[in-house]
Scaffold this active site. Structure first.
Site, short mmCIF file in Angstrom:
data_model
loop_
_atom_site.label_atom_id
_atom_site.label_comp_id
_atom_site.label_asym_id
_atom_site.label_seq_id
_atom_site.Cartn_x
_atom_site.Cartn_y
_atom_site.Cartn_z
N ASP A 219 -0.97 7.37 8.20
CA ASP A 219 -0.21 6.77 7.10
C ASP A 219 1.22 7.28 7.19
OD1 ASP A 219 0.94 6.00 4.68
OD2 ASP A 219 -0.88 6.38 3.52
N SER B 161 -2.27 4.69 -3.77
CA SER B 161 -0.83 4.93 -3.73
C SER B 161 -0.32 5.35 -5.11
CB SER B 161 -0.12 3.71 -3.15
OG SER B 161 1.16 4.03 -2.69
N HIS C 96 -1.53 3.01 5.73
CA HIS C 96 -1.35 2.85 4.29
C HIS C 96 -1.76 1.45 3.84
CE1 HIS C 96 0.22 4.44 0.53
NE2 HIS C 96 0.83 3.29 0.31
#
Length: 195
Positions: A144, A98, A176
């Protein structure tokens, strides 16, 4: 030289959140030196987590400025780890999840910091140029909904157009989270032999 693998967590996380990947990498490649630093700042959303830059009030217009303002501290942290481990960029792998992915890719656009970047589920901006011999692997979940896969797809396309050594692994049922099946595919990329 044995590789230095630096695992970079996402916003609001702590180094322990990268433990599943660190454990898998250590089991797969016992020679690897695995480092999992905390981001430079306490997360301003509360809790015990850290961040490289704030996402409070973030927009498409101010995201790039925030990321680039955080790059000097990020690069300094990676270079300090390299000095501590006696590692050169040519034997370093940066694997970020991320926000960690976005930071690693942006830093390696600026300077030769690592031989391989593994960008996992990151909101990675397509680079403007790619002049360093850093290979890049994007690993992203098709499902995601937090950071859409299109971010990795666009960055992949741009790097390919720039002639970079780049790969894209879209994981069909992954979301995610650094959990199976995304976790296994990320480990495969991290442990791939350095070109």
């Amino acid at each position: 030289m044995d590789p230095l693998i630096v695992l970079l967590h996402g916003v609001g996380q702590v180094p322990a959140d990268m433990a599943p990947l660190a454990d898998m990498v250590a089991a797969r490649d016992p020679r690897a030196r695995v480092a999992v630093p905390a981001a430079t700042d306490r997360c301003d959303r509360g809790g015990a987590g850290f961040q490289w830059f704030s996402v409070d009030g973030i927009t498409d217009d101010n995201r790039a400025d925030r990321l680039h303002a955080a790059l000097p501290a990020f690069v300094a942290a990676i270079e300090a780890l390299q000095r501590a481990h006696g590692a050169a960029p040519a034997s370093t792998v940066l694997a970020g999840f991320s926000q960690g992915a976005a930071m690693a890719l942006a830093a390696c656009e600026e300077c030769f910091l690592a031989r391989h970047v593994v960008a996992i589920a990151g909101r990675c901006a397509p680079p403007q140029a790619w002049t360093h011999p850093t290979s890049v692997t994007f690993v992203h979940g098709r499902m995601d909904w937090t950071v859409r896969v299109q971010h990795s797809e666009r960055a992949f396309e741009r790097l390919a157009a720039l002639g970079a050594d780049v790969r894209l692994d879209v994981v069909p049922r992954a979301v995610h989270l650094l959990a199976p099946p995304l976790l296994e595919r990320a480990c495969d990329a991290v442990c791939a032999p350095l070109p």
